[in-house]
Design an enzyme around this catalytic site. Structure first.
Site, PDB file in Angstrom:
ATOM      1  N   TYR A 193       0.845  -1.202   0.000  1.00  0.00           N
ATOM      2  CA  TYR A 193       0.000   0.000   0.000  1.00  0.00           C
ATOM      3  C   TYR A 193       0.880   1.252   0.000  1.00  0.00           C
ATOM      4  CZ  TYR A 193      -2.978   3.704   1.933  1.00  0.00           C
ATOM      5  OH  TYR A 193      -3.633   4.895   2.151  1.00  0.00           O
TER       6      TYR A 193
HETATM    7  N1  LIG Z   1      -8.681   6.730   6.224  1.00  0.00           N
HETATM    8  C1  LIG Z   1      -7.370   6.847   6.472  1.00  0.00           C
HETATM    9  O1  LIG Z   1      -6.925   6.699   7.605  1.00  0.00           O
HETATM   10  C2  LIG Z   1      -6.421   7.197   5.368  1.00  0.00           C
HETATM   11  C3  LIG Z   1      -5.100   7.495   5.724  1.00  0.00           C
HETATM   12  C4  LIG Z   1      -4.203   7.829   4.713  1.00  0.00           C
HETATM   13  C5  LIG Z   1      -4.608   7.889   3.400  1.00  0.00           C
HETATM   14  N2  LIG Z   1      -5.897   7.575   3.082  1.00  0.00           N
HETATM   15  C6  LIG Z   1      -6.291   7.671   1.677  1.00  0.00           C
HETATM   16  O2  LIG Z   1      -7.415   8.542   1.584  1.00  0.00           O
HETATM   17  C7  LIG Z   1      -8.277   8.127   0.533  1.00  0.00           C
HETATM   18  C8  LIG Z   1      -9.682   7.916   1.068  1.00  0.00           C
HETATM   19  O3  LIG Z   1      -9.619   6.914   2.082  1.00  0.00           O
HETATM   20  P1  LIG Z   1     -10.903   6.393   2.848  1.00  0.00           P
HETATM   21  O4  LIG Z   1     -10.477   6.096   4.230  1.00  0.00           O
HETATM   22  O5  LIG Z   1     -12.038   7.276   2.587  1.00  0.00           O
HETATM   23  O6  LIG Z   1     -11.094   4.988   2.110  1.00  0.00           O
HETATM   24  P2  LIG Z   1     -12.406   4.325   1.488  1.00  0.00           P
HETATM   25  O7  LIG Z   1     -12.019   2.946   1.106  1.00  0.00           O
HETATM   26  O8  LIG Z   1     -13.548   4.485   2.420  1.00  0.00           O
HETATM   27  O9  LIG Z   1     -12.670   5.211   0.194  1.00  0.00           O
HETATM   28  C9  LIG Z   1     -12.096   4.949  -1.070  1.00  0.00           C
HETATM   29  C10 LIG Z   1     -13.233   4.812  -2.076  1.00  0.00           C
HETATM   30  O10 LIG Z   1     -12.654   4.640  -3.362  1.00  0.00           O
HETATM   31  C11 LIG Z   1     -13.419   3.701  -4.087  1.00  0.00           C
HETATM   32  N3  LIG Z   1     -12.547   3.094  -5.095  1.00  0.00           N
HETATM   33  C12 LIG Z   1     -11.488   2.272  -4.877  1.00  0.00           C
HETATM   34  N4  LIG Z   1     -10.938   1.912  -6.043  1.00  0.00           N
HETATM   35  C13 LIG Z   1     -11.650   2.536  -7.022  1.00  0.00           C
HETATM   36  C14 LIG Z   1     -11.575   2.547  -8.437  1.00  0.00           C
HETATM   37  N5  LIG Z   1     -10.663   1.811  -9.092  1.00  0.00           N
HETATM   38  N6  LIG Z   1     -12.454   3.293  -9.120  1.00  0.00           N
HETATM   39  C15 LIG Z   1     -13.417   4.014  -8.478  1.00  0.00           C
HETATM   40  N7  LIG Z   1     -13.546   4.024  -7.137  1.00  0.00           N
HETATM   41  C16 LIG Z   1     -12.668   3.286  -6.429  1.00  0.00           C
HETATM   42  C17 LIG Z   1     -13.919   2.714  -3.049  1.00  0.00           C
HETATM   43  O11 LIG Z   1     -15.099   2.042  -3.438  1.00  0.00           O
HETATM   44  C18 LIG Z   1     -14.123   3.594  -1.826  1.00  0.00           C
HETATM   45  O12 LIG Z   1     -15.472   3.982  -1.691  1.00  0.00           O
HETATM   46  C19 LIG Z   1      -7.630   6.877  -0.055  1.00  0.00           C
HETATM   47  O13 LIG Z   1      -6.840   7.283  -1.144  1.00  0.00           O
HETATM   48  C20 LIG Z   1      -6.747   6.362   1.070  1.00  0.00           C
HETATM   49  O14 LIG Z   1      -5.673   5.601   0.585  1.00  0.00           O
HETATM   50  C21 LIG Z   1      -6.811   7.238   4.029  1.00  0.00           C
HETATM   51  O1  LIG Z   2      -2.290   6.809   7.914  1.00  0.00           O
HETATM   52  C1  LIG Z   2      -2.178   6.022   6.978  1.00  0.00           C
HETATM   53  O2  LIG Z   2      -1.459   6.250   6.029  1.00  0.00           O
HETATM   54  C2  LIG Z   2      -2.889   4.706   7.047  1.00  0.00           C
HETATM   55  O3  LIG Z   2      -3.910   4.842   8.045  1.00  0.00           O
HETATM   56  C3  LIG Z   2      -4.629   3.677   8.264  1.00  0.00           C
HETATM   57  O4  LIG Z   2      -3.758   2.572   8.565  1.00  0.00           O
HETATM   58  P1  LIG Z   2      -3.398   2.194  10.064  1.00  0.00           P
HETATM   59  O5  LIG Z   2      -2.689   3.284  10.759  1.00  0.00           O
HETATM   60  O6  LIG Z   2      -2.732   0.866   9.997  1.00  0.00           O
HETATM   61  O7  LIG Z   2      -4.849   2.101  10.725  1.00  0.00           O
HETATM   62  P2  LIG Z   2      -5.618   0.885  11.368  1.00  0.00           P
HETATM   63  O8  LIG Z   2      -5.739  -0.208  10.398  1.00  0.00           O
HETATM   64  O9  LIG Z   2      -6.851   1.433  11.961  1.00  0.00           O
HETATM   65  O10 LIG Z   2      -4.643   0.433  12.548  1.00  0.00           O
HETATM   66  C4  LIG Z   2      -4.351   1.316  13.639  1.00  0.00           C
HETATM   67  C5  LIG Z   2      -3.430   0.622  14.621  1.00  0.00           C
HETATM   68  O11 LIG Z   2      -4.093  -0.510  15.194  1.00  0.00           O
HETATM   69  C6  LIG Z   2      -3.270  -1.653  15.086  1.00  0.00           C
HETATM   70  N1  LIG Z   2      -4.134  -2.836  14.938  1.00  0.00           N
HETATM   71  C7  LIG Z   2      -4.909  -2.970  13.843  1.00  0.00           C
HETATM   72  C8  LIG Z   2      -5.758  -4.040  13.694  1.00  0.00           C
HETATM   73  C9  LIG Z   2      -5.794  -5.015  14.705  1.00  0.00           C
HETATM   74  O12 LIG Z   2      -6.520  -6.015  14.644  1.00  0.00           O
HETATM   75  N2  LIG Z   2      -4.990  -4.852  15.802  1.00  0.00           N
HETATM   76  C10 LIG Z   2      -4.166  -3.789  15.955  1.00  0.00           C
HETATM   77  O13 LIG Z   2      -3.462  -3.682  16.958  1.00  0.00           O
HETATM   78  C11 LIG Z   2      -2.392  -1.416  13.885  1.00  0.00           C
HETATM   79  O14 LIG Z   2      -1.203  -2.163  13.999  1.00  0.00           O
HETATM   80  C12 LIG Z   2      -2.157   0.080  13.993  1.00  0.00           C
HETATM   81  O15 LIG Z   2      -1.079   0.304  14.857  1.00  0.00           O
HETATM   82  C13 LIG Z   2      -5.442   3.370   7.019  1.00  0.00           C
HETATM   83  O16 LIG Z   2      -6.134   2.139   7.206  1.00  0.00           O
HETATM   84  C14 LIG Z   2      -4.582   3.198   5.824  1.00  0.00           C
HETATM   85  O17 LIG Z   2      -5.447   3.246   4.689  1.00  0.00           O
HETATM   86  C15 LIG Z   2      -3.451   4.174   5.715  1.00  0.00           C
HETATM   87  O18 LIG Z   2      -3.716   5.147   4.817  1.00  0.00           O
END
Ligand SMILES: NC(=O)c1ccc[n+]([C@@H]2O[C@H](COP(=O)([O-])OP(=O)(O)OC[C@H]3O[C@@H](n4cnc5c(N)ncnc54)[C@H](O)[C@@H]3O)[C@@H](O)[C@H]2O)c1
Ligand SMILES: O=C(O)[C@H]1O[C@H](OP(=O)(O)OP(=O)(O)OC[C@H]2O[C@@H](n3ccc(=O)[nH]c3=O)[C@H](O)[C@@H]2O)[C@H](O)[C@@H](O)[C@H]1O
Length: 393
Positions: free
Chosen positions: A209
């Site tokens: 990722y």
């Molecule tokens: N939530 C977090 O903690 C977090 C942290 C860091 C980065 N991000 C990034 O932020 C963005 C949004 O994350 P989120 O948490 O809302 O995730 P999410 O999975 O809820 O939203 C992503 C959406 O994109 C859609 N999607 C995926 N592949 C697609 C494709 N090929 N075509 C069209 N739609 C597609 C999915 O159906 C989904 O609804 C993502 O790029 C994710 O990598 C999220």
């Molecule tokens: O900031 C990001 O760039 C990422 O943020 C998020 O990833 P993470 O920080 O890994 O969040 P998350 O899965 O909630 O795990 C949180 C903590 O719980 C721990 N964890 C998790 C699962 C479990 O069963 N047990 C556990 O200890 C685990 O080890 C971790 O320490 C987004 O999912 C990702 O899309 C990405 O963008």
């Protein structure tokens, strides 16, 4: 803007450039038809509600609009009067009914959401042919760190191939939109210097990722350099809140605590606690909106660069890392229930031991200023969760 959009002629994309291995299906044809019907019957149909309100000069395409962050950003932009259209492929990485419920919320507020894939260039070209988007907020991706062990190709499909398809359509669009997109804190990988700053190296990704997000940042540099696309990359740090993602720890822990299932808490080397710079959704939305408002237009047109274009990267974190053990005890406290916890050594699954954002650049350039601590944010999440799933709990 509104009248020029309304009078823009319907144009079906002439070229058919599909990403390798991507098979368009009947659904894409139906979506194009739905889009065209909405345009032809502009006055009555749903697309009309997507137009910018008077006083706004922004028309934004939000990819991943039915996702967690996409829904919140789309609502914020629509509510202040911008024109907003969403795109999402509604994949089943997690419960699609939650995505459908977010879509219903968006459509109730006048955001038209297209069911389509980033890799479908024909659909994207049709859409850009109809609507002169000023901005693209690109949030669609295969998210989640650990799922890459199970399905690596879904990351290539959305975060590599889908991204390139979108970029190709953006450079050909007239006008070329400014692009704001989601990178990730995971690009800092195994770095040990804290807090993580945008100028730090990002060449030790711990997961596929992270590697695809890092690749995305490099692609963005190239498209900015060659075509003059204005690009802002946002490194989000573990975002949480209402309408969140069921695959993330705060969400799955809540679900499992309520249903008396055991939760697994990962521990770092020497039994140390893992920590995350958990960031509340409203703070992230504020950073996204400010990025959009400070984005300069792209400088290219017709696929040609006319001058240097803006290229920015910002951390959007909270700046206060909290341990996963503390996340669990806060949830126990809010749910009034003790979790059945099992502690295990963090498996080799792509996780990193800690994250910690330096947000001084975002503060200086975007006025970004996160205000929600983990306890307050989780309280709002739990309240939403209990209400949303009240039939099941
Ligand atoms: N939530 C977090 O903690 C977090 C942290 C860091 C980065 N991000 C990034 O932020 C963005 C949004 O994350 P989120 O948490 O809302 O995730 P999410 O999975 O809820 O939203 C992503 C959406 O994109 C859609 N999607 C995926 N592949 C697609 C494709 N090929 N075509 C069209 N739609 C597609 C999915 O159906 C989904 O609804 C993502 O790029 C994710 O990598 C999220
Ligand atoms: O900031 C990001 O760039 C990422 O943020 C998020 O990833 P993470 O920080 O890994 O969040 P998350 O899965 O909630 O795990 C949180 C903590 O719980 C721990 N964890 C998790 C699962 C479990 O069963 N047990 C556990 O200890 C685990 O080890 C971790 O320490 C987004 O999912 C990702 O899309 C990405 O963008």
């Amino acid at each position: 803007m509104s009248s020029s959009v309304a009078s823009s002629s319907l144009k079906t994309a002439s070229s058919l450039h599909l990403a390798p291995g991507f098979e368009p299906d009947r659904k894409a044809d139906q979506e194009i038809e739905r889009l065209c019907i909405s345009m032809e019957q502009w006055e009555e149909r749903a697309l009309k509600s997507c137009l910018p309100a008077q006083g706004s000069d922004k028309f934004i395409l939000i990819t991943g609009a039915a996702g967690f962050i996409g829904t919140h950003v789309a609502l914020a932009l629509k509510r202040r009067g911008d024109g907003v259209v969403g795109l999402d492929n509604f994949n089943d990485y997690y419960d699609p009914s939650l995505k459908a419920a977010r879509r219903a919320l968006l459509e109730k507020e006048g955001v038209f959401v297209i069911d389509g894939d980033l890799n479908d260039a024909r659909l994207l070209e049709t859409l850009f042919g109809i609507i002169p988007f000023t901005h693209v907020m690109h949030l669609a991706a295969q998210a989640g760190v650990r799922y890459a062990l199970e399905n690596p190709h879904s990351y290539v499909h959305s975060n590599i191939s889908g991204l390139i398809t979108l970029l190709q359509v953006c450079v050909k669009a007239n006008p070329q939109p400014a692009l704001i997109w989601a990178s990730s804190s995971s690009v800092y990988g195994l770095n040990t210097k804290v807090p993580f700053s945008e100028s730090d190296r990002t060449d030790s990704p711990a997961s596929l990722y992270a590697a695809t997000k890092k690749a995305g940042e490099e692609f963005m540099h190239t498209y900015n350099h060659i075509y003059g696309l204005s690009i802002t990359g946002l490194r989000f740090f573990t975002v949480y809140g209402p309408w969140g993602r069921p695959d993330m720890a705060y969400f799955s822990f809540t679900r499992d605590i309520l249903s008396n299932k055991q939760i697994t808490v990962f521990k770092g080397p020497d039994n140390t606690d893992l920590a995350r710079d958990f960031t509340y959704i409203d703070d992230v939305v504020q950073g996204c909106v400010a990025s959009l408002d400070t984005a300069q237009p792209s400088t290219g047109s017709g696929g040609k660069k006319r001058g240097p274009a803006q290229l920015r990267t910002f951390n959007l974190g909270n700046t206060t890392p909290v341990t996963v053990s503390c996340l669990v005890s806060t949830l126990e406290n809010l749910l009034g229930k003790e979790a059945n916890k099992k502690y295990i050594q963090m498996p080799q699954n792509g996780d990193v031991p800690f994250t910690h954002a330096d947000v001084s650049l975002a503060k200086a350039e975007l006025g970004y200023s996160p205000t929600t601590d983990l306890h307050s944010g989780l309280k709002r999440f739990v309240s939403w969760y209990l209400n949303y799933y009240k039939k099941e709990t």
